[in-house]
Design a protein around this motif. Sequence first.
Motif, PDB file in Angstrom:
ATOM      1  N   ARG A  37       0.890  -1.163   0.000  1.00 42.67           N
ATOM      2  CA  ARG A  37       0.000   0.000   0.000  1.00 42.67           C
ATOM      3  C   ARG A  37       0.922   1.204   0.000  1.00 42.67           C
ATOM      4  O   ARG A  37       1.772   1.351   0.869  1.00 42.67           O
ATOM      5  CB  ARG A  37      -0.881  -0.017   1.251  1.00 42.67           C
ATOM      6  N   THR A  41      -4.199   6.715   1.460  1.00 40.54           N
ATOM      7  CA  THR A  41      -5.424   6.593   0.659  1.00 40.54           C
ATOM      8  C   THR A  41      -5.287   5.484  -0.389  1.00 40.54           C
ATOM      9  O   THR A  41      -6.167   5.290  -1.214  1.00 40.54           O
ATOM     10  CB  THR A  41      -5.755   7.918  -0.061  1.00 40.54           C
ATOM     11  N   GLY A  42      -4.178   4.764  -0.338  1.00 44.11           N
ATOM     12  CA  GLY A  42      -3.871   3.797  -1.393  1.00 44.11           C
ATOM     13  C   GLY A  42      -4.625   2.487  -1.303  1.00 44.11           C
ATOM     14  O   GLY A  42      -5.201   2.140  -0.282  1.00 44.11           O
ATOM     15  N   GLU A  43      -4.581   1.767  -2.439  1.00 45.28           N
ATOM     16  CA  GLU A  43      -5.167   0.434  -2.523  1.00 45.28           C
ATOM     17  C   GLU A  43      -4.098  -0.588  -2.132  1.00 45.28           C
ATOM     18  O   GLU A  43      -2.900  -0.307  -2.227  1.00 45.28           O
ATOM     19  CB  GLU A  43      -5.605   0.207  -3.987  1.00 45.28           C
ATOM     20  N   ARG A  44      -4.527  -1.760  -1.684  1.00 50.04           N
ATOM     21  CA  ARG A  44      -3.571  -2.847  -1.411  1.00 50.04           C
ATOM     22  C   ARG A  44      -3.409  -3.629  -2.696  1.00 50.04           C
ATOM     23  O   ARG A  44      -4.377  -4.193  -3.193  1.00 50.04           O
ATOM     24  CB  ARG A  44      -4.118  -3.775  -0.315  1.00 50.04           C
ATOM     25  N   LYS A  66      -3.436   3.292 -11.467  1.00 49.53           N
ATOM     26  CA  LYS A  66      -3.095   4.333 -10.508  1.00 49.53           C
ATOM     27  C   LYS A  66      -1.961   3.909  -9.569  1.00 49.53           C
ATOM     28  O   LYS A  66      -0.977   4.619  -9.399  1.00 49.53           O
ATOM     29  CB  LYS A  66      -4.367   4.701  -9.727  1.00 49.53           C
ATOM     30  N   THR A  67      -2.121   2.746  -8.933  1.00 53.01           N
ATOM     31  CA  THR A  67      -1.159   2.386  -7.889  1.00 53.01           C
ATOM     32  C   THR A  67       0.220   2.121  -8.465  1.00 53.01           C
ATOM     33  O   THR A  67       1.233   2.575  -7.919  1.00 53.01           O
ATOM     34  CB  THR A  67      -1.654   1.151  -7.114  1.00 53.01           C
ATOM     35  N   ALA A  81       3.861   3.112   2.564  1.00 48.30           N
ATOM     36  CA  ALA A  81       3.210   2.911   3.863  1.00 48.30           C
ATOM     37  C   ALA A  81       3.314   1.469   4.349  1.00 48.30           C
ATOM     38  O   ALA A  81       3.627   1.226   5.508  1.00 48.30           O
ATOM     39  CB  ALA A  81       1.744   3.329   3.769  1.00 48.30           C
ATOM     40  N   ASP A  82       3.048   0.509   3.461  1.00 48.62           N
ATOM     41  CA  ASP A  82       2.930  -0.876   3.922  1.00 48.62           C
ATOM     42  C   ASP A  82       3.459  -1.891   2.928  1.00 48.62           C
ATOM     43  O   ASP A  82       3.323  -1.708   1.710  1.00 48.62           O
ATOM     44  CB  ASP A  82       1.449  -1.216   4.153  1.00 48.62           C
ATOM     45  N   ILE A  83       4.042  -2.933   3.456  1.00 48.39           N
ATOM     46  CA  ILE A  83       4.351  -4.122   2.653  1.00 48.39           C
ATOM     47  C   ILE A  83       4.143  -5.333   3.554  1.00 48.39           C
ATOM     48  O   ILE A  83       4.789  -5.463   4.588  1.00 48.39           O
ATOM     49  CB  ILE A  83       5.759  -4.066   2.017  1.00 48.39           C
ATOM     50  N   VAL A 213      -7.686  -8.252  -1.980  1.00 45.30           N
ATOM     51  CA  VAL A 213      -7.814  -7.171  -1.007  1.00 45.30           C
ATOM     52  C   VAL A 213      -6.849  -7.422   0.159  1.00 45.30           C
ATOM     53  O   VAL A 213      -5.831  -6.772   0.276  1.00 45.30           O
ATOM     54  CB  VAL A 213      -9.261  -7.014  -0.486  1.00 45.30           C
ATOM     55  N   SER A 264      -9.649   6.347 -11.659  1.00 50.79           N
ATOM     56  CA  SER A 264      -8.519   6.530 -10.738  1.00 50.79           C
ATOM     57  C   SER A 264      -7.280   7.005 -11.469  1.00 50.79           C
ATOM     58  O   SER A 264      -6.599   7.929 -11.027  1.00 50.79           O
ATOM     59  CB  SER A 264      -8.176   5.187 -10.086  1.00 50.79           C
TER      60      SER A 264
ATOM     61  N   ASN B 200       1.319  -5.697   9.197  1.00 51.62           N
ATOM     62  CA  ASN B 200       1.855  -6.310   7.970  1.00 51.62           C
ATOM     63  C   ASN B 200       2.637  -7.586   8.257  1.00 51.62           C
ATOM     64  O   ASN B 200       3.363  -8.068   7.393  1.00 51.62           O
ATOM     65  CB  ASN B 200       2.765  -5.328   7.217  1.00 51.62           C
ATOM     66  N   MET B 253     -10.709   0.045   3.708  1.00 52.41           N
ATOM     67  CA  MET B 253     -10.109   0.685   2.536  1.00 52.41           C
ATOM     68  C   MET B 253     -10.840   1.963   2.111  1.00 52.41           C
ATOM     69  O   MET B 253     -10.409   2.646   1.196  1.00 52.41           O
ATOM     70  CB  MET B 253     -10.071  -0.301   1.355  1.00 52.41           C
ATOM     71  N   PHE B 258     -14.298   6.501  -2.653  1.00 53.49           N
ATOM     72  CA  PHE B 258     -13.667   6.448  -3.967  1.00 53.49           C
ATOM     73  C   PHE B 258     -14.186   7.629  -4.792  1.00 53.49           C
ATOM     74  O   PHE B 258     -15.369   7.924  -4.710  1.00 53.49           O
ATOM     75  CB  PHE B 258     -14.034   5.121  -4.653  1.00 53.49           C
ATOM     76  N   LEU B 260     -11.453   9.435  -3.909  1.00 54.06           N
ATOM     77  CA  LEU B 260     -10.473  10.056  -3.009  1.00 54.06           C
ATOM     78  C   LEU B 260      -9.564   8.984  -2.420  1.00 54.06           C
ATOM     79  O   LEU B 260      -8.376   9.197  -2.215  1.00 54.06           O
ATOM     80  CB  LEU B 260     -11.181  10.813  -1.882  1.00 54.06           C
ATOM     81  N   TYR B 261     -10.166   7.843  -2.125  1.00 49.48           N
ATOM     82  CA  TYR B 261      -9.390   6.652  -1.773  1.00 49.48           C
ATOM     83  C   TYR B 261      -9.401   5.756  -3.002  1.00 49.48           C
ATOM     84  O   TYR B 261     -10.367   5.755  -3.763  1.00 49.48           O
ATOM     85  CB  TYR B 261     -10.012   5.938  -0.572  1.00 49.48           C
ATOM     86  N   ASP B 262      -8.310   4.996  -3.200  1.00 51.39           N
ATOM     87  CA  ASP B 262      -8.154   4.273  -4.465  1.00 51.39           C
ATOM     88  C   ASP B 262      -8.986   3.005  -4.605  1.00 51.39           C
ATOM     89  O   ASP B 262      -9.218   2.537  -5.709  1.00 51.39           O
ATOM     90  CB  ASP B 262      -6.681   3.881  -4.665  1.00 51.39           C
ATOM     91  N   THR B 263      -9.374   2.412  -3.481  1.00 55.13           N
ATOM     92  CA  THR B 263     -10.030   1.102  -3.567  1.00 55.13           C
ATOM     93  C   THR B 263     -11.470   1.247  -4.031  1.00 55.13           C
ATOM     94  O   THR B 263     -12.228   2.023  -3.444  1.00 55.13           O
ATOM     95  CB  THR B 263      -9.984   0.401  -2.196  1.00 55.13           C
TER      96      THR B 263
END
Lengths: 279, 446
Positions: A37, A41-44, A66-67, A81-83, A213, A264, B200, B253, B258, B260-263
């Motif tokens: 992520r 505001t990102g997607e996983r 986008k990502t 942010a995350d892995i 997800v 996106s 994580n 998520m 959306f 504004l947030y990607d998911t």
Amino acid sequence: MYTITASNEIAENIFEIWVEAPHVATHAQAGQFVIIRVDETGERIPLTISAVTGDRVRIIFMAVGKTTHALAGIQAGEDIADIAGPLGKPSEIEKYGTCVLVGGGVGIASLPFIAQSLKKADNRVIGIIGARSANFLILEDEMRSICDELCITTDDGSKGFHGFAADILKELNNTRKLDAVWIIGPTIMMKVTAEVTREKKVQTFVSLNPIMVDGTGMCGSCRCRVGNETKFACVDGPEFDAHAVDFNLLMQRQRMYTEMERISLERFHEYTCTSREEQ
Amino acid sequence: MAVRPADERVRDFSEVDTGFSREEAIAEAERCLQCKKPLCIDGCPVGIDIPAFIALIAEGDICAAAGIIQQSNMLPAICGRVCPQETQCEERCILGNKESPVRIGQLERYVADFARKEGVLPPERGKNTGKQVAVVGSGPAGITAAAELAAAGHDVTIFESLHKPGGVLTYGIPAFRLPKDIVDYEINRVLSRGVRLLCNHVVGRSITVQELLAYDAVLLGTGAGLPYFMNLPGEHLNGVYSANEFLTRINLMHADRFPLYDTPVIRGSRVVVAGAGNVAMDAARAARRLGGRVTLVYRRREKDMPARAAEIAHAREEGITFVTCANPVEISGETVVTGVSCVKMNMCEADESGRPSAVPIPDTQFVIDADIFIQAIGQGPNPLLLSLFDSISRGKAGNVIADADGKTSLPRVFAAGDVTTGSATVIEAMGAAKKAAKAICRMLQD
Ligand SMILES: Cc1cc2nc3c(=O)[nH]c(=O)nc-3n(C[C@H](O)[C@H](O)[C@H](O)COP(=O)(O)OP(=O)(O)OC[C@H]3O[C@@H](n4cnc5c(N)ncnc54)[C@H](O)[C@@H]3O)c2cc1C
Ligand SMILES: Cc1cc2nc3c(=O)[nH]c(=O)nc-3n(C[C@H](O)[C@H](O)[C@H](O)COP(=O)(O)OP(=O)(O)OC[C@H]3O[C@@H](n4cnc5c(N)ncnc54)[C@H](O)[C@@H]3O)c2cc1C
Ligand code: FES
């Protein structure tokens, strides 16, 4: 926060990053993946672990949405942010005899780790790596140094064999005894290439890339049909028996959010253009 | 106490119930009879001294009331909102025989919200014992155990596979019932006692079982996150979700915000939800807030619905249609969902669960138009880690078997919460985690 220690464009629109992530690096095995992520505001998104050195993992990806575009824009020294990971079951590494690893496009990224592990288990490893055109081809030198033999194909003939990886695999399958095959690339390429080994029942693995997800078996977004059973690719896979996978269903499910993905990406491009103009 | 009007609240994810004012809280607290032998405490799985904190509210000393609650419960603003008080403390309240029981849940919430605004300090961490304890999962079970263990002076590390702690509190229960800033606040208070949280980190993958067993003690609080599917024809169509996926996309998520947030999440215009528990109600009400016309299909009668009565009432007020005594049998569509075929169900003799069993009535199939179908028919224990712990004793449903102290069949390994019981409640997970933490402390003393 996890630091990107290196970032390079290694072929047209294909990027390599190294991420400092000891929890992943010290446990990663061939065939596994991570979920990244980029920011709050990102997607996983799932990405394969392509190589490991010390506390760092290498990820190779194509900027498609986008990502991945955002990830491509991150400079060495900056953080994500995350892995999470390593996720998924490792490749089934054992002594098979002669193994062929077929990679298409950015799918080649998964191969070096698997090839190395197969070599350690005393297999003869033949690599076939293919791309649309020479400028999209990745990891040629690295694969050459690991594999006993390496074939290169391009759809347009700009490098190596003019044609598809499946053509070379067909040739090998006709002339030699193959004991195990991995095919990793775009879904349609895996579907078509897997047909080559079906008749002789050569053990063949593909690595599936459904939309995910959590990546830990808690949502079912990644469900695939394999041999008429429902499987969660993130925990039961991502590698499955190529001859049992319902590829059409996988392709249908990959298109679930096409329209939103477009929105996106457009927003992302608009934003990056305006901030560039402002500078 | 106020509940926001339905036509207003279906347009956002802000909290539905806005809680007591100070005057209302004091007036409600004054109703408490201060029984000599209070039954309400027995109804509380973590044993809060309920009459004591209520007496302090009546005196107007809310901070002191918060101190009492904090001795037994580190997540009171959460529990005040999501506990099924009507079957626990409030059910035992003597006043319930004549009039209505004291609204203990609302009072707990009032105190906790007050304390949050005032910034009441968390209890101190105990003197360092040098013992290392690993807690797997940061849901109510893991957080509660970590709080107890840290208070006893142990060095606690929580491993959480997602990027945010909280378990179902974070990814499952929607913000309109449990605002996420409250979850963050109460969890951070526990962490501020010197508990190490590693997000994580997927135990079984980022940490091996052997590495886990190198700790002096282990507590498994991995929950029941595996969604069950109904195995219907058409289940793979685009637009079919497990409630877990649908809610995770929104709660964890922020797909409701959306782009504004990607998911992304599909905003269905006609949504069918199967099931009638809390999870089904949450999914239905979340889909309603994304603008859908929502139908909830349940195979038994309304009075058999397992969800809390208040949730059912709220769902109904928000315009969700209930189709009872009906069961989905097939999902239609070519690549995307276009409808859900159901059959009508007949209610027969009670089955082992004590509820009447529902049997399909032949030739009663009907179709509900839908572009989204959400299945909320239950969850099982998350198998990822458990499948690697091959020697741990497990029950039929895959749940970890633990005794009253949370002890499992493996030495030094304890378990608490949904991983042992299957889907249950926040407070039961917390109660079990407290017992397990106490047992761990006893073990580490010897
Ligand atoms: C186990 C696994 C391993 C993967 N490893 C790699 C890797 O090593 N390198 C790499 O480049 N990609 C990999 N992928 C695919 C990668 O996850 C997607 O490219 C990524 O999610 C796209 O995100 P985005 O926001 O940039 O694009 P989006 O805007 O989400 O999508 C853009 C386009 O990408 C495609 N896409 C979207 N999601 C996925 C997905 N989950 N899988 C495949 N295609 C998708 C769609 O066709 C879509 O139109 C892997 C996927 C899985 C499941
Ligand atoms: C939608 C919904 C609504 C609900 N509503 C209510 C309600 O109103 N009232 C109520 O009392 N109860 C409710 N419940 C039930 C309640 O939320 C659960 O009983 C409670 O959360 C169980 O707590 P837990 O700590 O055992 O597990 P969880 O809350 O499930 O937490 C488990 C955690 O462990 C993590 N984990 C799992 N495997 C691993 C691993 N291998 N490594 C690291 N981490 C791992 C997970 O990511 C998760 O964060 C609801 C549940 C749902 C799904
Ligand atoms: S990604 Fe959620 S179950 Fe696989």
